[in-house]
Design an enzyme around this catalytic site. Sequence first.
Site, PDB file in Angstrom:
ATOM      1  N   GLU A 398     -11.979  23.578 -11.476  1.00  0.00           N
ATOM      2  CA  GLU A 398     -12.620  23.504 -11.948  1.00  0.00           C
ATOM      3  C   GLU A 398     -13.226  24.941 -12.064  1.00  0.00           C
ATOM      4  OE1 GLU A 398     -12.681  20.554  -8.811  1.00  0.00           O
ATOM      5  OE2 GLU A 398     -12.343  21.997  -8.728  1.00  0.00           O
ATOM      6  N   HIS A 467     -20.322  13.737  -1.463  1.00  0.00           N
ATOM      7  CA  HIS A 467     -20.525  13.033  -2.733  1.00  0.00           C
ATOM      8  C   HIS A 467     -21.198  12.491  -3.281  1.00  0.00           C
ATOM      9  CE1 HIS A 467     -16.376  14.140  -2.485  1.00  0.00           C
ATOM     10  NE2 HIS A 467     -15.338  13.626  -3.870  1.00  0.00           N
TER      11      HIS A 467
END
Length: 675
Positions: A398, A467
């Site tokens: 990322e 998440h």
Amino acid sequence: MTNRLHINRQHLIEQLHQMLRIRRFEEKCAELYAHEKIRGFLHLYIGEEAIAVGVMSSLRPDDQIVATYREHGHALARGMSMNSILAEMYGRSNGCSRGRGGSMHLFDKSCHFYGGNAIVGGGLPLATGLAMANKKKQRDAIAVCFFGEGAVAEGEFHESLNLAALWQLPVLFVCENNQYAMGTALNLSESETDITKKAQSYGINATKVDGMNVVDVEAVASNAVEYIRQHQRPFFIECQTYRFRGHSSFDTQLYRDKAEIAHWEEKGPVKKLIQWLQKNSHFQDHELTQIEAAIAQEIDAAIAFAEAGQLEPTEELTRYVYSPGSCPPPSEVISTQQPAELTYRESLRAGIKDALSHDPRVFLMGEDVGRYGGCYAVSKGLIEQFGPDRIIDTPLCESGFVGVGIGAALGGMKPIVEVMTVNFSLLAMDQIINSAATLLHMSGGQFNVPLVIRMACGAGKQLAAQHSHSWENFYAHVPGLKVLSPATHNDARHMLGQALVVPDPVLIFEHVMLLNENGPVSEGPDAPMDQAMVRRPGSDISLITYGGSLGKTLEAAVQLQKEGVSAEVIDLRSLRPLDTPTIIASVNKTHRAVIVDEGWYTGSLAGEISAIIMEQAFWQLDAPVGRVCTIEVPIPYAQHLEQAALPQCNKIIAAARSALAIADWQDKTGKPSHG
């Protein structure tokens, strides 16, 4: 790479002049720092001059430079004005970054100098992204990144080298191995101290060079640059060097002894070249005197220029946080949409498709966005339509690919970067906050970042604590970013197009619980992207929300209507900037407010909006501002616990009833009084 470097006497004297110029400038900076003319951190380049001079000699004017925080030498060797550099270090408005960057953040667009970077390794993805933009735009320019050996331990180093090799990008990596990252020797921090080997492990051509010898550096750099231009592939140079001063101005250098420093000073690049020139009868003492006199005169002029510079007026404090014209009207957004009923997912995909079709600078990049079709199938089918050059699958890195997106935006592209889920964005937070959000301001308005980052957010799918986050408030806290939360299908369809017109970084949060829902989509945006909207008018209470909570809030308003309560529902849409006038206008009308926010109570966006209402509409309130937020617990897996933790329709109704139950203060006529 067999071309020999042809060097004559005049060229060597010019190289000596440039190295001495850097050396004397740095020595003067140390003196000025002691007199508190220069403040903050000061990282001197003394001992490493041969690298900047040798590498810069091999480059063209249109090649791009990304430097580290020890970048005064790079800036001078690149041709930046000593006047503007010193004025910047003084914090004056005639500095190269208008006094907003300082010693570690020198920028000059005219020299294609994309700045020093105070984050160790932070410039590596930016240079890789600039190289990507060069390749996509078919420019002959190459990107060059300077960094110290300490950066080799950072993830950005490995991610950037992997991406540069994977995508065959024209970038030159220059590692200035000065033996100590800060105060820890290389052999105490790396299990493999051969940095060249690390680069070669990624399939990159790499070589070592004596970084104290300007001729050797220039020869290696010239061959490397020729190779990059010819093959459009990266190259890596490890320059073995030594800084004669401490890491920064505060460094007492207790970690190395004087004998070691003296040993390296004997190999110093300036001394070595002077000795060679004198030994070979290419140099006379009076010539050195003339060079020194010219440099002293230039430094004196730079000091005068800096001290004559003005301080930026405090009225200009917020200038360069955002670019001019950063909130375009809806009419500027290109759309081929016809009225339709689409799922939220289809709406997002249609927006991406329109953007790709109408602007060749736009590309989509992220984990599994191509062949897999996206984690949530938003980009499904796009790679077949636009090809792998426009729909780019990335590794799981990322920080690397977000940084590459920032660099590509600096290079003139319009990247759409997809971070699979908001929790993964923490791995890229450094690039988002320290680069994307700051570059315009730190460069004094020279470099803007037209980048869009999309990420899925929210809870409700039983994905447990790692998440299920709603961290929009983290990013809404940061000046320089724009943060959007499309709650309707029409916003999902058109907000991306609006964001891509903006010359600044925009983050779009897409709630996962909306993806399968159907809803109406029209030909164009409902309003400018930074404008809140009244989704349901009312007169008794204002329900203020955004994103995945809008549907629940509208449902609560319907239920309240059955009880005779007229609730006005405000969809914020933009979380930075907030549309404060719309919020206050609603509260002034209803005199009560409840804010619904999927973030946790502590530090929530709801708390910020509540504070705004208290500051600007306190005397209009008939009850305390209510908040409905997520319970302060990591989101559980079990469905009943997850649902109990989140804002729900019944909690919104209860909060509204509580606000409405507060007795109105009444005057003697029995009419309510609102202060």
